[in-house]
Design a protein around this motif. Structure first.
Motif, mmCIF file in Angstrom:
data_model
loop_
_atom_site.group_PDB
_atom_site.id
_atom_site.type_symbol
_atom_site.label_atom_id
_atom_site.label_comp_id
_atom_site.label_asym_id
_atom_site.label_seq_id
_atom_site.Cartn_x
_atom_site.Cartn_y
_atom_site.Cartn_z
ATOM 1 N N GLY A 118 15.532 -3.849 -27.706
ATOM 2 C CA GLY A 118 16.494 -5.121 -26.778
ATOM 3 C C GLY A 118 15.932 -4.209 -25.343
ATOM 4 N N VAL A 119 14.963 -2.856 -25.096
ATOM 5 C CA VAL A 119 15.232 -1.848 -23.792
ATOM 6 C C VAL A 119 13.666 -3.025 -23.095
ATOM 7 C CG1 VAL A 119 16.005 -0.222 -24.521
ATOM 8 C CG2 VAL A 119 13.508 -0.609 -24.684
ATOM 9 N N PRO A 120 13.540 -2.407 -22.086
ATOM 10 C CA PRO A 120 12.564 -3.281 -21.109
ATOM 11 C C PRO A 120 11.415 -3.007 -21.187
ATOM 12 C CG PRO A 120 14.366 -2.695 -19.629
ATOM 13 C CD PRO A 120 15.104 -2.272 -21.670
ATOM 14 N N PHE A 121 10.721 -3.689 -20.431
ATOM 15 C CA PHE A 121 9.437 -2.754 -21.620
ATOM 16 C C PHE A 121 8.668 -1.766 -20.217
ATOM 17 C CE2 PHE A 121 8.200 -7.027 -18.883
ATOM 18 C CZ PHE A 121 7.064 -6.448 -17.669
ATOM 19 N N THR A 122 9.169 -2.085 -19.378
ATOM 20 C CA THR A 122 8.964 -0.358 -18.485
ATOM 21 C C THR A 122 9.256 1.172 -18.969
ATOM 22 O OG1 THR A 122 11.312 -0.853 -17.686
ATOM 23 C CG2 THR A 122 9.672 -1.636 -16.335
ATOM 24 N N GLU A 123 10.105 1.051 -20.335
ATOM 25 C CA GLU A 123 9.994 2.340 -20.998
ATOM 26 C C GLU A 123 8.845 2.743 -21.585
ATOM 27 O OE1 GLU A 123 13.672 3.397 -22.578
ATOM 28 O OE2 GLU A 123 13.919 2.987 -20.266
ATOM 29 N N TYR B 208 14.220 -11.434 -22.133
ATOM 30 C CA TYR B 208 13.483 -11.134 -21.799
ATOM 31 C C TYR B 208 13.007 -11.639 -20.239
ATOM 32 C CZ TYR B 208 12.739 -7.051 -24.256
ATOM 33 O OH TYR B 208 12.735 -5.679 -25.145
ATOM 34 N N MET B 209 12.973 -12.954 -20.687
ATOM 35 C CA MET B 209 12.415 -13.403 -19.057
ATOM 36 C C MET B 209 13.256 -13.326 -17.953
ATOM 37 S SD MET B 209 11.331 -17.669 -19.664
ATOM 38 C CE MET B 209 9.978 -17.352 -20.959
ATOM 39 N N SER B 210 14.803 -13.567 -18.470
ATOM 40 C CA SER B 210 15.248 -13.566 -17.222
ATOM 41 C C SER B 210 15.139 -12.306 -16.499
ATOM 42 C CB SER B 210 16.735 -13.385 -17.988
ATOM 43 O OG SER B 210 17.062 -12.040 -18.278
ATOM 44 N N GLN B 211 14.549 -11.368 -17.008
ATOM 45 C CA GLN B 211 14.511 -10.118 -16.216
ATOM 46 C C GLN B 211 13.132 -10.209 -15.542
ATOM 47 O OE1 GLN B 211 13.608 -6.969 -19.349
ATOM 48 N NE2 GLN B 211 16.710 -7.454 -20.278
ATOM 49 N N MET B 212 12.676 -10.994 -15.368
ATOM 50 C CA MET B 212 11.494 -11.503 -14.580
ATOM 51 C C MET B 212 11.194 -12.247 -13.859
ATOM 52 S SD MET B 212 9.483 -8.152 -15.374
ATOM 53 C CE MET B 212 7.694 -8.602 -14.529
ATOM 54 N N TYR B 213 11.816 -13.863 -14.669
ATOM 55 C CA TYR B 213 11.034 -14.955 -14.148
ATOM 56 C C TYR B 213 12.101 -15.593 -13.454
ATOM 57 C CZ TYR B 213 6.576 -13.610 -15.363
ATOM 58 O OH TYR B 213 5.373 -12.924 -15.828
ATOM 59 N N ARG B 214 12.076 -16.611 -12.541
ATOM 60 C CA ARG B 214 12.858 -17.675 -12.727
ATOM 61 C C ARG B 214 13.149 -18.572 -13.924
ATOM 62 N NH1 ARG B 214 12.301 -18.313 -6.075
ATOM 63 N NH2 ARG B 214 12.865 -21.654 -6.680
ATOM 64 N N TYR B 215 14.032 -19.241 -13.919
ATOM 65 C CA TYR B 215 13.982 -20.072 -15.204
ATOM 66 C C TYR B 215 13.236 -21.543 -15.164
ATOM 67 C CZ TYR B 215 16.585 -23.308 -18.512
ATOM 68 O OH TYR B 215 17.182 -23.814 -19.692
ATOM 69 N N PRO B 216 12.433 -21.934 -15.870
ATOM 70 C CA PRO B 216 11.915 -22.477 -16.531
ATOM 71 C C PRO B 216 12.364 -23.557 -16.883
ATOM 72 C CG PRO B 216 11.258 -20.397 -18.321
ATOM 73 C CD PRO B 216 12.336 -20.641 -17.516
ATOM 74 N N GLU B 217 11.876 -24.830 -16.633
ATOM 75 C CA GLU B 217 12.588 -26.523 -16.476
ATOM 76 C C GLU B 217 12.070 -27.028 -17.524
ATOM 77 O OE1 GLU B 217 12.358 -24.929 -13.627
ATOM 78 O OE2 GLU B 217 14.058 -25.590 -12.068
ATOM 79 N N SER B 218 10.903 -26.976 -17.999
ATOM 80 C CA SER B 218 10.664 -27.273 -18.503
ATOM 81 C C SER B 218 9.884 -26.568 -19.833
ATOM 82 C CB SER B 218 9.258 -28.904 -18.362
ATOM 83 O OG SER B 218 7.965 -28.192 -18.263
ATOM 84 N N LEU B 219 9.091 -27.579 -21.393
ATOM 85 C CA LEU B 219 8.596 -26.472 -22.743
ATOM 86 C C LEU B 219 7.628 -26.169 -21.481
ATOM 87 C CD1 LEU B 219 9.260 -25.607 -25.278
ATOM 88 C CD2 LEU B 219 8.008 -28.306 -25.728
ATOM 89 N N HIS C 126 5.121 3.787 -34.228
ATOM 90 C CA HIS C 126 5.424 2.118 -33.748
ATOM 91 C C HIS C 126 6.752 1.766 -33.133
ATOM 92 C CE1 HIS C 126 3.770 1.168 -38.538
ATOM 93 N NE2 HIS C 126 2.717 1.180 -37.540
ATOM 94 N N TYR C 127 6.258 1.947 -31.538
ATOM 95 C CA TYR C 127 6.998 1.803 -31.331
ATOM 96 C C TYR C 127 7.830 -0.011 -30.902
ATOM 97 C CZ TYR C 127 10.492 2.781 -26.434
ATOM 98 O OH TYR C 127 10.871 2.192 -25.616
ATOM 99 N N TRP C 128 9.195 0.233 -31.547
ATOM 100 C CA TRP C 128 9.367 -0.956 -31.709
ATOM 101 C C TRP C 128 11.044 -0.796 -31.165
ATOM 102 C CZ3 TRP C 128 7.190 -5.433 -31.935
ATOM 103 C CH2 TRP C 128 6.397 -5.260 -33.027
ATOM 104 N N GLU C 129 10.858 -0.366 -29.935
ATOM 105 C CA GLU C 129 12.649 -0.167 -28.983
ATOM 106 C C GLU C 129 12.263 -1.606 -27.578
ATOM 107 O OE1 GLU C 129 15.775 1.644 -28.952
ATOM 108 O OE2 GLU C 129 14.418 1.820 -30.972
ATOM 109 N N VAL C 130 11.150 -1.362 -27.524
ATOM 110 C CA VAL C 130 10.946 -2.675 -26.551
ATOM 111 C C VAL C 130 10.822 -3.898 -27.470
ATOM 112 C CG1 VAL C 130 8.926 -3.646 -24.723
ATOM 113 C CG2 VAL C 130 9.493 -1.255 -25.082
#
Ligand code: BMA
Length: 812
Positions: A487-492, A547-558, A479-483
């Motif tokens: 909290g480590v990036p999924f590139t791990e 995690y989102m901040s590592q990959m995507y711009r900030y989404p303004e709407s829900l 069971h690999y849960w470091e990602v």
């Protein structure tokens, strides 16, 4: 045997308030109260709390029933409860039959001397809540912190007391059939069928368990076998073995068909038929290969001598309100697994043993079942009563499930060996001993007796038992849960070469329509009280954002936030699966956490509670494709994500790989091109692919170090002759930094096809409709400028919309 089902006419009463309703059996308290509008839907906003409080009370089922004449004439009569949730005292016509305390068992009472023409059955259900509280106070045995203290003491689906994706809704009821069962002279209680695959065919050894009630008669057994084409062969005179020449073998999905044989045993006294017993079986060998190899030890399913790369997800109970689960609903869910090229499903140990139809469907759909016994994330008090209770539970379930073609392996529990070896939950040394006695002596001994042919694995994860490095990367399952949890990036993921991943995952929000189903407009912010009540992994809405901040711009709407969270989850799991499939041979399984939800919640699932596919489920169809084209790119994510790093060095490069998970050779062409944001080709090339069956073909590294990662991307296709088998794209930077042009997406419908037009490269293209019920042949895909066609599998076409990553963070 003669069966009189006791379904209608029941009354169910709350013993504290006196409220009483007509009830159906199978059924439960919540199901009944909801049917009469006597409680609010526990999934609505924070109504869960009120529903939990209802379970402090006792409830009583009662039924007045006329015994069917035929049953009354039998030599023996039993009263059978196939499933009672959970603490119950049972009376028939004023006679106390007994106490039940395990929802995972069937409870059966001999009642011949007690039955009358008119009968009164009474089942008093006592509350599980004071029970676990008291037990815990007396002797604390701990477990998963999201669940209620004391849960390990009760043999009731642990997640009904809460989990890190589940609410606290410990329903109660008669959740499976109740019946009078009658038998005359003799009955077949069960049959164990064992297979031996030989040159002359498959030899079935039959071990019937026959009980006689009248000694002077001579009995015989006839065996009837109906092959998958419907041809019946009858074997007379109680054969101990039966040989099936030219057997049609059962295969997991993707490796062959799923032919099933019907085996029927007919018990006779002369010409009189006393009883019949039948089950559907599949002819196959099924084992786990754990041989030592150059990396450690293998861990691979081997079916009919072929090593299978396991592809699938972990399954949890489908609903906290049991009456909402049906064969039809489960069928749809499991078909959605098969459609996405799953070949395995793991029944996780914190729920309950699914109904028979679950396994029937897995047989038909070619989904191998990794079956945990129902023990999870806890220590258990192995008193002699507890031991007898779980032994009976294991016996019941092993006998019920063992004949299924889909049964891949039995597993002792979820995550106990790993946690206990690290002294988690351990307050006294005996708790470790109790673990070993249970999982490494009692269970294997029972399996030796009742199902010696099926592989047993002591825990998930495990390296084989005895607290010997249970979550070790080079042996057994992991069971690999470091990602995620770590909290480590999924590139791990790319740093590991696990032998078999039975759990790893990433959370996302459920679809917006599913969110609407449990919120008022004012709740629709991810940090609101209600949204946090529907997120059971503490603080995880914030984790998704982090995690989102590592990959995507900030989404303004829900709506954008939900969309991006799903893409993020899908990209993370894809990143892992593609890497592990590139390492087929060393790694032999990717089972992601988790397939489904039991209520509307933010979680790791790929299909949300509303049955809506998240982006991950569409991605699964692609990353579990029998022939997979993947691209191992290196760029900003692998070299340096810090845009302000001094002398930041990033080497853009890529290597393609074809993984052939079929039993036939693959011949095709890989075509790649480097394109700018408008999708103009800057560079291109191709490779001839010739991947042998069950193998991986890697192509040479391509260097793109001259390329500006924010402006160019790689687009790639796999062709088999003229047919496009797969398409994908890879960026050298996280999408938030890519200079997308406005693709000016257009969407239109022609018949049952939807067309999307893009004027520039579009990433993560989502097509949706107003009702949120669209099911498509593909969605959340990347496309070069041009036109893409998808098929509508289900749902309406009203209010069709389309969006892509370009729109995120642009004030829309
Ligand atoms: C594993 C599982 C579950 C849990 C999941 C997500 O630990 O076995 O117990 O829900 O991860 O945290």
């Amino acid at each position: 045997m003669i069966i009189q089902k006791l379904e209608d006419g029941w009354k169910l009463r709350n013993c504290s308030s006196g409220e009483c309703f007509n009830a159906k059996v199978p059924g439960t308290v919540y199901g009944t109260w909801l049917e009469y509008g006597a409680m609010e839907d526990p999934y609505w906003r924070d109504c869960e709390d009120k529903a939990l409080a209802m379970m402090e009370a006792e409830y009583e089922y009662s039924l007045t029933v006329t015994l069917e004449k035929e049953v009354g004439e039998c030599d023996v009569v039993w009263l059978l409860f196939e499933g009672i949730d959970t603490l119950a005292d049972i009376w028939l016509n004023g006679h106390y039959l007994g106490h039940a305390d395990n929802m995972h068992r069937a409870w059966q009472y001999p009642v011949k001397p007690l039955v009358k023409a008119e009968n009164i059955i009474r089942v008093l259900l006592s509350s599980p809540l004071p029970f676990i509280r008291k037990a815990y106070e007396e002797d604390p045995y701990d477990g998963a912190p999201e669940s209620m203290k004391g849960f390990p003491f009760l043999r009731k689906a642990h997640c009904s007391f809460g989990w890190d994706w589940g609410p606290r809704l410990p329903d109660a009821g008669l959740f499976r059939n109740v019946a009078f069962i009658g038998a005359k002279k003799a009955a077949i209680l069960d049959v164990h069928i064992s297979q031996s695959h030989r040159e002359e065919g498959v030899v079935l050894s039959l071990y019937p368990e026959v009980k006689t009630f009248c000694s002077e008669e001579v009995y015989s057994c006839e065996v009837r076998i109906m092959d998958p084409e419907g041809t019946l062969t009858v074997y007379l005179d109680t054969p101990k073995t039966v040989t099936i020449p030219q057997p049609k073998l059962w295969w997991p999905n993707g490796y062959g068909d799923q032919p099933l044989y019907l085996v029927e045993l007919v018990l006779k006294a002369g010409d009189e038929i006393l009883d019949t017993w039948s089950r559907r079986i599949g002819l196959r060998t099924m084992r786990m290969n754990t041989d030592k190899d150059e990396y450690g030890s293998r861990f691979a399913h081997e079916v009919n001598g072929v090593e299978i790369f396991a592809m699938g997800a972990d399954y949890i109970p489908e609903d906290c309100i049991r009456g909402r689960i049906s064969r039809e609903r489960t069928k749809k869910l499991l078909e959605h697994c098969r459609q996405c090229n799953f070949n395995v499903i793991r029944v996780w140990g914190g729920g309950y043993y699914p109904d028979d139809f679950f396994y029937d469907l897995c047989d038909e759909l070619g989904l191998m079942v990794w079956q945990d016994f129902m023990f999870a994330c806890a220590v258990y008090p192995l008193t002699s009563e507890f031991e007898d209770n779980v032994k009976a539970e294991i016996r019941d379930n092993v006998k019920r499930i063992r004949h299924h073609a889909c049964l891949g392996l039995w597993c002792g529990n979820n995550e106990m060996e790993m946690f206990i070896s690290g002294n988690q939950w351990i307050r006294k040394p005996i708790q470790k001993t109790e673990y070993l006695i249970m999982n490494e002596r009692i269970i294997p001994e029972l399996l030796k007796e009742y199902d010696p042919d099926t592989f047993y694995w002591p825990s998930s994860p495990s390296s084989g038992g005895d607290f010997d490095a249970p979550n070790y990367p080079d042996r057994g399952d992991v069971h690999y849960w470091e990602v995620w949890h770590g909290g480590v990036p999924f590139t791990e993921y790319r740093k590991f070469y696990f032998r078999y991943l039975s759990e790893f995952g990433f959370q996302s929000f459920p679809s917006i329509k599913t969110i609407e189903s449990f919120t008022e407009p004012g709740d629709r912010n991810i940090f609101s009280y209600v949204m946090e009540k529907h997120q059971r992994n503490n603080g995880a809405n914030g984790k998704i954002l982090q995690y989102m901040s590592q990959m995507y711009r900030y989404p303004e709407s829900l709506s954008h936030l939900v969309y991006v969270s799903q893409l993020l989850q899908a990209e993370a799991v894809r990143y892992g699966v593609e890497h592990f499939r590139r390492n087929r041979g060393r790694c032999m399984g990717c089972v992601y956490w988790q397939l489904n939800d039991c209520w509307p919640v933010a979680s790791w699932s790929s299909i949300d509670y509303g049955g809506r596919w998240k982006a991950l489920h569409y991605f699964a169809r692609r990353f579990f494709a029998p022939v997979l084209l993947s691209c191992e790119e290196t760029g900003a994510l692998t070299w340096s994500t810090d845009v302000n790093e001094e002398n930041r060095t990033i080497r853009n490069a890529a290597r393609f790989c074809v993984t052939n998970e079929t039993r036939i050779p693959f011949q095709g062409t890989v075509c790649w091109s480097l394109k700018n944001s408008r999708s103009d080709i800057l560079k291109q090339g191709e490779f001839e692919a010739a991947a042998a069956p069950l193998s991986v073909e890697e192509f040479p590294w391509l260097d793109f170090s001259e390329t500006e990662g924010r402006e160019c991307y790689l687009s790639y296709d796999l062709y088999q002759e003229e047919t496009l088998v797969a398409h994908g794209s890879s960026l050298f930077v996280p999408p938030k930094h890519f200079e997308f042009l406005n693709p000016e997406l257009e969407v239109w419908v022609e018949g049952d096809e939807i067309f999307v037009k893009a004027k520039a490269f579009a990433k993560g293209v989502e097509i949706g409709n107003k009702a949120g019920d669209l099911l498509l042949s593909d969605n959340y895909f990347d496309m070069d400028s041009g036109i893409k066609k998808v098929l509508v599998a289900d749902g309406g076409l009203e209010g069709l919309y389309v969006r892509s990553i370009y729109e995120i963070g642009r004030g829309t």
